[in-house]
Design an enzyme around this catalytic site. Sequence first.
Site, PDB file in Angstrom:
ATOM      1  CE  LYS A 104      -2.096   3.012   1.972  1.00 46.65           C
ATOM      2  NZ  LYS A 104      -2.166   4.497   1.675  1.00 46.65           N
ATOM      3  CB  CYS A 113      12.975   9.234   8.054  1.00 49.90           C
ATOM      4  SG  CYS A 113      13.885   7.973   7.154  1.00 49.90           S
ATOM      5  CD  GLU A 161      12.458   4.650   8.180  1.00 48.01           C
ATOM      6  OE1 GLU A 161      12.511   5.658   8.937  1.00 48.01           O
ATOM      7  OE2 GLU A 161      12.341   4.722   6.960  1.00 48.01           O
ATOM      8  CD  GLU A 169      10.203  13.566  10.755  1.00 50.94           C
ATOM      9  OE1 GLU A 169      11.115  12.972  10.161  1.00 50.94           O
ATOM     10  OE2 GLU A 169       9.144  13.015  11.129  1.00 50.94           O
TER      11      GLU A 169
END
Length: 492
Positions: free
Chosen positions: A175, A283, A249, A384
């Site tokens: 997905k 990331c 992750e 973030e």
Amino acid sequence: MIRKYGLYIDGRYVEPLSGRRLPSVNPYTGEVWAEVPDAGAEDVELAVAAARRAYRETWSQTSGVARAALMLKLASLIESSADRMSTIESSDNGKIVRETHSQMKWVGRQLRFFAGYADKLFGQHIPLDQRDTLDYVVHEPYGVVGLITAWNSPLALLANKLAPALATGNCVVVKPSEHASVSTLEFAALVEEAGFPKGVFNVVTGGVEAGRALVDAQGVAKVSFTGSPGVGREIAAAAGRRLVPVTLELGGKSPNIIFDDANLDKAVVGALAGIFGATGQTCVAGSRLLVQRGVYDEVVARVSRRAAEIRMGNPLDHATEMGTVANEPQFRRILAAIEEARASGARLVTGGRRATGPGLESGYFIEPTVFADVRNESRLAQEEIFGPVLAIIPFDTEAEAIAMANDSRFGLAAGIWSNDISRVLRVSRAVQAGSVWVNTYRALAAQAPFGGFKESGIGRERGEAGLLEYLTTKNVMIDFSDAERDPFAIKN
């Protein structure tokens, strides 16, 4: 002309049962260039059923040698299609083609690396106290695994999961993000061309409904997700209700630490690569630049000057150094974070606005942005942003740098810039991060494990550690004696 795609289920492209479709907007032109299906729960159920059938009827009986051969054929196909596939991915998420092209080669490298394991999934003999009992361990695939990827690097992130999943004998339902699905759907055609049995690889595109349905599907024995910590928590909770293992992750707010004995030429380049490579949409972005006081002013000046010179433009132009933000919602979030940082008193050195100029009119461009004199406890240094926004923070001592680096709920990556080997060893051991780069930043290796501490995730990808994520362990104990035993006492 708008390209229209179907779901890829059981070896063919099919329309979603609901008929719903989602537009894919090119973030450089601002125009719809493709349409992808918006899968519902029934579509996901069909994909999972196809994967289970393929596992039961063909893939579980396919030898490691045969799996490796298919993976190597797929590696060759993605490598030879790198020009076309990188153009597709750059059109979908605005990342410069210089990077997406290398990522297609990375997909091939991952497939080749893990193909080497496919016929080497060895077990283990366990010597027991009882000499008349044979005990051995075997490692087996889960069966069907759900792979959920993010929009910033769709195929590179997929390779992290797909290559070990296939090598270990699992079937998959993928997905991708609804914001960048086209390259994954195009990749499905390469899987078919490589000769994989139908149902081994399936793709369902769509939004929240499709993602939830995949995580909740009873036939999915494991879930691997790359994305935000918020969504990661939801996936972990949903999988936990079914007691299904997960690999997560997630995000990061990675410290990139420059000590005053560092090679500043290399360190400045590393700082730029850490935050402005991929428009900061990675990331592992080194979004916190910790700089020792003795070189602080020089680093701020050099980083800011070079940031202001970064060439923005068409992602398909090889001269472009920084592309667009991938989609409008993320574009708005980044600009809002910049405004909040300005309002809180952080010193803006360069950037801070939507980029303008020839060729930038329609795209989601944000100027490379540098804030200095940032407090490590501020939101700018703790949250973030996932964009081209750098927070530079001064420090005085090694101990202070370590404390600042670890003062974060994340722990994905870190950079250390120093020519003092003793310091490098001390700091790399003390920093809480899954990947620590020394005198480099944002470097990859298929052989090296990757993953985070704290809220940056659970489990590892790549390397042997990534392989083990897709295997479960079975112990077999065989009593070959003729002796009778006491049925009311455990045998040990």
